[in-house]
Design an enzyme around this catalytic site. Structure first.
Site, PDB file in Angstrom:
ATOM      1  N   CYS A 202       3.848  -2.142   0.676  1.00  0.00           N
ATOM      2  CA  CYS A 202       3.030  -1.661   1.648  1.00  0.00           C
ATOM      3  C   CYS A 202       3.221  -2.887   2.613  1.00  0.00           C
ATOM      4  CB  CYS A 202       1.795  -1.398   1.052  1.00  0.00           C
ATOM      5  SG  CYS A 202       0.483  -0.977   2.436  1.00  0.00           S
ATOM      6  N   CYS A 205      -0.861  -4.372   2.795  1.00  0.00           N
ATOM      7  CA  CYS A 205      -1.457  -4.932   1.811  1.00  0.00           C
ATOM      8  C   CYS A 205      -0.375  -6.034   0.908  1.00  0.00           C
ATOM      9  CB  CYS A 205      -2.610  -4.225   1.110  1.00  0.00           C
ATOM     10  SG  CYS A 205      -1.706  -3.103  -0.006  1.00  0.00           S
ATOM     11  N   CYS A 224      -0.439   4.149  -0.247  1.00  0.00           N
ATOM     12  CA  CYS A 224      -0.780   3.283  -0.919  1.00  0.00           C
ATOM     13  C   CYS A 224      -2.499   3.016  -0.904  1.00  0.00           C
ATOM     14  CB  CYS A 224      -0.547   2.080  -0.203  1.00  0.00           C
ATOM     15  SG  CYS A 224      -1.098   0.337  -0.625  1.00  0.00           S
ATOM     16  N   CYS A 226      -4.468   1.219  -0.216  1.00  0.00           N
ATOM     17  CA  CYS A 226      -5.453   0.365   0.844  1.00  0.00           C
ATOM     18  C   CYS A 226      -5.478   1.507   2.111  1.00  0.00           C
ATOM     19  CB  CYS A 226      -4.624  -0.901   1.175  1.00  0.00           C
ATOM     20  SG  CYS A 226      -2.905  -0.447   2.227  1.00  0.00           S
ATOM     21  N   ASP A 349      28.458 -11.932   7.940  1.00  0.00           N
ATOM     22  CA  ASP A 349      28.290 -11.890   6.551  1.00  0.00           C
ATOM     23  C   ASP A 349      28.731 -10.370   6.299  1.00  0.00           C
ATOM     24  OD1 ASP A 349      27.425 -11.726   3.985  1.00  0.00           O
ATOM     25  OD2 ASP A 349      25.267 -12.160   4.709  1.00  0.00           O
TER      26      ASP A 349
END
EC number: 6.3.5.13
Length: 437
Positions: A202, A205, A224, A226, A349
């Site tokens: 999340c 949070c 979530c 929260c 990369d």
């Protein structure tokens, strides 16, 4: 006087660049910006609606679908459809295409260029497709990049069109009071599952997100404790088929398209969302969607007599997995040509290939796999580690490698990364000259 000089020098630079066989997409803008540092801001002020399209994957397809549909309905636009999506290329598009009657600009913008370009131009709306790992040596980790974008676009009055199914994109809702969500219903389509996840934590949070349904990777329906959750979408795909071209059901309207790949359903939906928010109705969108064909190496199809091919750009694990999945949807034998360059524009990369699911190739009917580009040997090693038991041919010359696929009867699946795209596409156009594309 400075603006007039900048524009005329830019147009001369474009002619000179094209005269020597180059595209002339960035040079005009580079010159104009040196002559008049405010040139982009001045030209942008003459346009009523400016739409920015950004995200990791799907920017070009989404942008081109929007541009094609507007043009198909006789709407004049400024559009950087040649893919030059940084400040110089965007400036070039405004210089070359601005007219007194042009009131809409459709601009694909590289994620890393957003802070720079927004110092000069404030779009009326921005659509974001998705965020995946892509050339992180350019931008840093995804969380940092998304936070930087949110900070850049905050408090500017921009309408944000967000992919509700991607928690990375959805978190940008903190940056605007005007949000429109698009997404896909659960069970709309059975995407192939991947072991690669960007992040399922999340952004509010830090707890692990709970998923009610996963389309692929981190894309799905989530929540979530929260309170952070997948928001209700205004524009939504309820179902779609792909065989290999898309047949979409968006807000109960059917669209029979000429683009392939199930991942392109989200790009079509993003384009649809922009077009509806610009005021187009379903019929005008259908006029554009059902006549659009790719000619830029994104799910582009070729046919000559009995030989067929498809090319799709892949520059990160998600893009590679999507391209490899195309082969699974094609019946019969295939021959692959896969290119990996490590030029500056590609990102130095190339370790991302170890996060791509090359193992899925072992389930396909493949005559041969030709690997090419500056890092061809690394691709060869990756395929050996994936235990793909088919002939693997190394040919570092991209033109020769692509031409070699014509020696095989099977359907050619061509997968270039960024700087490999132009030579691979050029060779396919030569090989299929006189055929269908």
């Amino acid at each position: 006087m400075r603006q007039w000089t900048a524009i005329h020098l830019a147009k001369l630079a474009r002619k000179a660049s094209r005269a020597v066989g180059k595209r002339g997409t960035d040079l005009p803008g580079q010159i104009a910006r040196k002559v008049d540092t405010d040139i982009l801001r001045k030209l942008a002020e003459q346009v009523d609606d400016i739409v920015f399209i950004s995200g990791t994957n799907g920017k070009t397809t989404t942008s081109n679908l929007i541009g094609h549909t507007l043009k198909a309905n006789n709407i004049q636009i400024i559009h950087n459809n040649e893919g030059a999506n940084m400040a110089a290329g965007i400036t070039s598009a405004f210089i070359m295409q601005s007219t007194p009657k042009t009131k809409i600009a459709v601009i694909e913008i590289d994620e890393g260029s957003i802070p720079r370009v927004l110092k000069e131009v404030t779009p009326s709306m921005m659509v974001f497709t998705n965020f995946f790992r892509d050339q992180m040596d350019r931008f840093g980790e995804i969380d940092i990049m998304v936070n930087n974008i949110a900070e850049t676009i905050s408090n500017k009055g921009i309408k944000l069109l967000l992919n509700a199914d991607d928690p990375f994109v959805s978190r940008l809702k903190i940056a605007s009071d005007t949000i429109v969500y698009y997404g896909m219903k659960a069970h709309a389509h059975e995407f192939e599952q991947s072991t690669m996840n960007e992040s399922r934590y999340c952004p509010n949070c830090g707890r692990l997100l709970q998923y009610d349904y996963i389309h692929y990777n981190q894309i799905g329906h989530y929540h979530c404790q929260c309170g952070f959750k997948r928001e209700q979408a205004k524009y939504e795909i309820s179902s779609f088929d792909v065989a290999p071209f898309l047949y979409l059901n968006i807000n109960d309207e059917k669209y029979d398209m000429k683009i392939a790949g199930d991942f392109n359903a989200y790009n079509a939906l993003a384009a649809y969302t922009v077009l509806r928010e610009l005021g187009l109705n379903e019929q005008t969108i259908k006029n554009g969607f059902e006549t659009y064909t790719s000619d830029n190496g994104r799910m582009q199809y070729f046919k000559k007599e009995r030989k067929e091919a498809m090319i799709n750009l892949a520059k990160n694990p998600a893009g590679m997995n999507a391209s490899l999945s195309v082969g699974e949807q094609l019946e019969g034998e295939k021959v692959y040509v896969i290119s990996l360059n490590d030029n500056a524009a590609d990102g130095r990369d190339t370790s991302w290939i170890y996060d791509a699911d090359f193992e899925k190739l072992s389930k396909q009917q493949i005559e041969a796999i030709i690997v090419t580009g500056t890092r061809a040997e690394e691709l060869q090693l990756r395929l050996k580690l994936a235990e793909v038991e088919v002939p693997i041919i190394v040919e570092r010359d991209i033109y020769k490698a692509t031409a070699k696929t014509m020696d095989y009867k099977g359907f050619t699946v061509a997968i270039p990364n960024y700087t490999s795209l132009a030579p691979m596409l050029e060779q396919l156009n030569r090989s299929f000259e006189g055929g269908q594309s």
